[in-house]
Motif scaffolding. Structure first.
Motif, PDB file in Angstrom:
ATOM      1  N   GLU A 191       0.857  -1.189   0.000  1.00  0.00           N
ATOM      2  CA  GLU A 191       0.000   0.000   0.000  1.00  0.00           C
ATOM      3  C   GLU A 191       0.890   1.236   0.000  1.00  0.00           C
ATOM      4  O   GLU A 191       1.894   1.282   0.720  1.00  0.00           O
TER       5      GLU A 191
ATOM      6  N   LEU B 144       5.305   6.500   1.393  1.00  0.00           N
ATOM      7  CA  LEU B 144       5.539   5.330   2.236  1.00  0.00           C
ATOM      8  C   LEU B 144       4.895   4.104   1.614  1.00  0.00           C
ATOM      9  O   LEU B 144       3.861   4.198   0.949  1.00  0.00           O
TER      10      LEU B 144
ATOM     11  N   LEU C  62       3.558   0.287   2.747  1.00  0.00           N
ATOM     12  CA  LEU C  62       3.214  -0.514   3.919  1.00  0.00           C
ATOM     13  C   LEU C  62       2.601  -1.815   3.433  1.00  0.00           C
ATOM     14  O   LEU C  62       1.716  -1.805   2.566  1.00  0.00           O
ATOM     15  N   THR C  63       3.045  -2.927   3.984  1.00  0.00           N
ATOM     16  CA  THR C  63       2.482  -4.201   3.549  1.00  0.00           C
ATOM     17  C   THR C  63       2.442  -5.179   4.707  1.00  0.00           C
ATOM     18  O   THR C  63       3.233  -5.077   5.651  1.00  0.00           O
ATOM     19  N   THR C  64       1.528  -6.103   4.646  1.00  0.00           N
ATOM     20  CA  THR C  64       1.467  -7.134   5.673  1.00  0.00           C
ATOM     21  C   THR C  64       1.208  -8.476   5.019  1.00  0.00           C
ATOM     22  O   THR C  64       0.447  -8.579   4.060  1.00  0.00           O
TER      23      THR C  64
ATOM     24  N   CYS D 107       4.633  -7.059   9.230  1.00  0.00           N
ATOM     25  CA  CYS D 107       4.195  -5.878   8.501  1.00  0.00           C
ATOM     26  C   CYS D 107       5.452  -5.057   8.253  1.00  0.00           C
ATOM     27  O   CYS D 107       6.192  -4.753   9.191  1.00  0.00           O
TER      28      CYS D 107
ATOM     29  N   LEU E 169       7.491  -1.764   6.501  1.00  0.00           N
ATOM     30  CA  LEU E 169       7.347  -0.372   6.097  1.00  0.00           C
ATOM     31  C   LEU E 169       8.567   0.020   5.274  1.00  0.00           C
ATOM     32  O   LEU E 169       9.699  -0.327   5.623  1.00  0.00           O
TER      33      LEU E 169
END
Lengths: 360, 360
Positions: free
Chosen positions: B40, B51, B53-55, B144, B146
């Motif tokens: 994301e 930025l 961001l992923t999980t 997660c 970053l």
């Protein structure tokens, strides 16, 4: 008990974290040490704002039957993460979700889950950015929230000094009362009677950031939170009000119905997701003015003192409670609620003796 | 098959994501739409860098017996997340972990798990920032990550145009070969023979960001990844090399030992964590020079074409493979590996017919 003894006494949770994470290398961008903050703080190289990143899952709460209602599960998935952002005074940027769904999950349950997530996001001004879905035998929900601390220092758990005033962001005990009603022989109806829908204190966290000397959320209950703040800061806390006076009216009523002493609802491990924080006397007036302007009435619990340990009025007497023992107890009794209640009663009795011994 | 038909055909995974996330409100800070990126993307208000961001969690891989070795589980917990950052061309900032541990987890297992995490972090230039630990009946690991895209546009999956050249960041098929060896009657020793320790292509992702028109990681296998890129971009892909030529030597050997056609190792659902990306011809020369300077040799697979669908040489004939059906198959057969292999063989046979029909 000396401050040093208090700090070095073993908290099982801290020992576990050290065992799991103690050997990992640290990033030079990270601003906080382990245990020091509710959310991880880092600075983007070549950029100004400090980012706050946190992750929290609800697995045990679902397994234990504490969270059954799908909407509440969705709500809490967001709030447990948002609450960590609030404790560092961050403005929320977004959230990614992790869902482990049982393969036979029903449409209705799923819809309620997503509704709870969206309602909690609305309440926090948060948005779901994305996520990851797995299938597994048991429902497990989690997330990871990102926030930003636009300028100035983020709040940490460290900084409370003797003389600082101790506040809660709101009345306490709803988390404990909800767990009591749901798990300790309470009927379904009892659980429903407890208005447990915590809203992460994001606005309050941002407001109090310039004023607070230390802050932490009560996700694990108020007493474990106080224990951690005392441990990190080498201070004690003295309550000026009784535990009963610190309780939300619905929590007080639940304690009375269940015939347990009000302070037991502060013991955790299921908390109320309020913030506990200290304000130095020199900033008190400005803090109270700012709070009043937002129609927020924080609850003045007491003050930080030089002498370690938590002193609070129980049954009309000032007693010193072994918060480390309180914090470890639920794990030690393997989650057995009867044994937990008995253990807490024993600790309260021991607290009297301890005080009597100190007074001699 | 028309481009529109191809795009609107149902992929189960996409349908699930829409069902789960379709009703959530979107953040105005988020730069990507759903499905458009591996991580994301969001812009911090009042700040420059984007930025990422992923999980990602590994639950099913552990449950299915695919990941057994604790060190590999730790390694993959980091890599599945780092790989998402690589696909948007982000520089990694840090990682938070979610661990669900069985209460009886052994010290040795735990040590190996943490060792795998640290080794993967070292390989990626990542650091663990913090995490959340729960206890539950089954091991489940997630995280997660970053990252930051310092300047310019992040990469997305969208932008591939007919005529663009299709590349893989490295040889393919190790993920499929590993799954084959571990699950499909392979001995423990067979699994050990496959050097499956993917290193997220973070350096390559950052290098190719100014050049690529579209990029996605092959966490779910190469063919599902190509299916998604075709779907999002309304293009097809034509391979210039055979599936066998695209394989890592160890994967090719595994296919030969198991007597399965090489292309089946590209089918997923367990991927090799390479990047698939397209480069417009106008940027090709500069891209290749930049890659060569870093001693990186991306694999030229073929090109994007106007006609939808994937065309690749199978058994000496150019065939069009129904990648949507490939992508759905593993779920449709409920993870039954024998049925999966038979289903893939049927799809290959159908591919011939389809081509013959088209040619008439």
């Amino acid at each position: 008990m000396s401050a040093r003894e208090l700090r070095t006494e073993t908290v099982h949770e801290i020992a576990l974290i050290e065992r799991l994470a103690g050997a990992f290398t640290r990033s030079s961008h990270q601003l906080n040490e382990r245990h020091e903050t509710d959310a991880e703080l880092l600075r983007v190289p070549g950029s100004d704002p400090v980012l706050a990143l946190t992750t929290d899952h609800i697995a045990e709460e679902i397994q234990a039957g504490l969270y059954v209602d799908a909407e509440l599960i969705g709500w809490m998935t967001v709030m447990v993460n948002a609450s960590d952002l609030s404790a560092v005074g961050a403005r929320p940027l977004g959230l990614v979700l992790n869902e482990t769904l049982p393969p036979d999950v029903g449409e209705g349950f799923l819809a309620a889950l997503q509704r709870g997530i969206q309602q909690a996001c609305d309440a926090c001004g948060l948005h779901v950015l994305g996520g990851d879905t797995n299938f597994g035998p048991r429902l497990q929900m989690g997330g990871c929230a990102l926030g930003v601390v636009p300028e100035g220092r983020p709040m940490t758990r460290r900084g409370c000094a003797p003389g600082d005033l101790l506040f809660a962001s709101g009345p306490l005990g709803l988390g404990g009362a909800f767990a009591l009603a749901r798990l300790l022989g309470g009927s379904e109806a009892d659980g429903e009677r407890i208005p447990f829908r915590p809203v992460a204190r994001l606005t309050e966290g941002q407001l109090l950031r310039p004023f607070a000397s230390g802050c932490m959320d009560t996700s694990d209950g108020a007493l474990p939170t106080l224990d951690e703040l005392m441990r990190l800061n080498g201070v004690g806390f003295r309550f000026r009000i009784t535990a009963a006076e610190s309780l939300h009216p619905a929590a007080a009523a639940a304690a009375s119905r269940a015939r347990i002493p009000p302070w037991m609802l502060l013991a955790g491990p299921h908390g109320e997701y309020e913030l506990l924080f200290t304000v130095p006397r020199g900033r008190l007036e400005r803090f109270l003015v700012a709070a009043r302007a937002r129609e927020w009435r924080p609850l003045h619990l007491g003050e930080a003192v030089r002498e370690p340990g938590l002193t609070l009025p129980i049954d009309g007497t000032l007693r010193q409670l072994d918060t480390t023992a309180v914090r470890n107890l639920f794990g030690e009794v393997g989650g057995d609620l009867g044994a937990y209640r008995e253990g807490l009663a024993r600790l309260a009795a021991a607290a009297t003796t301890e005080r009597a011994r100190c007074a001699r």
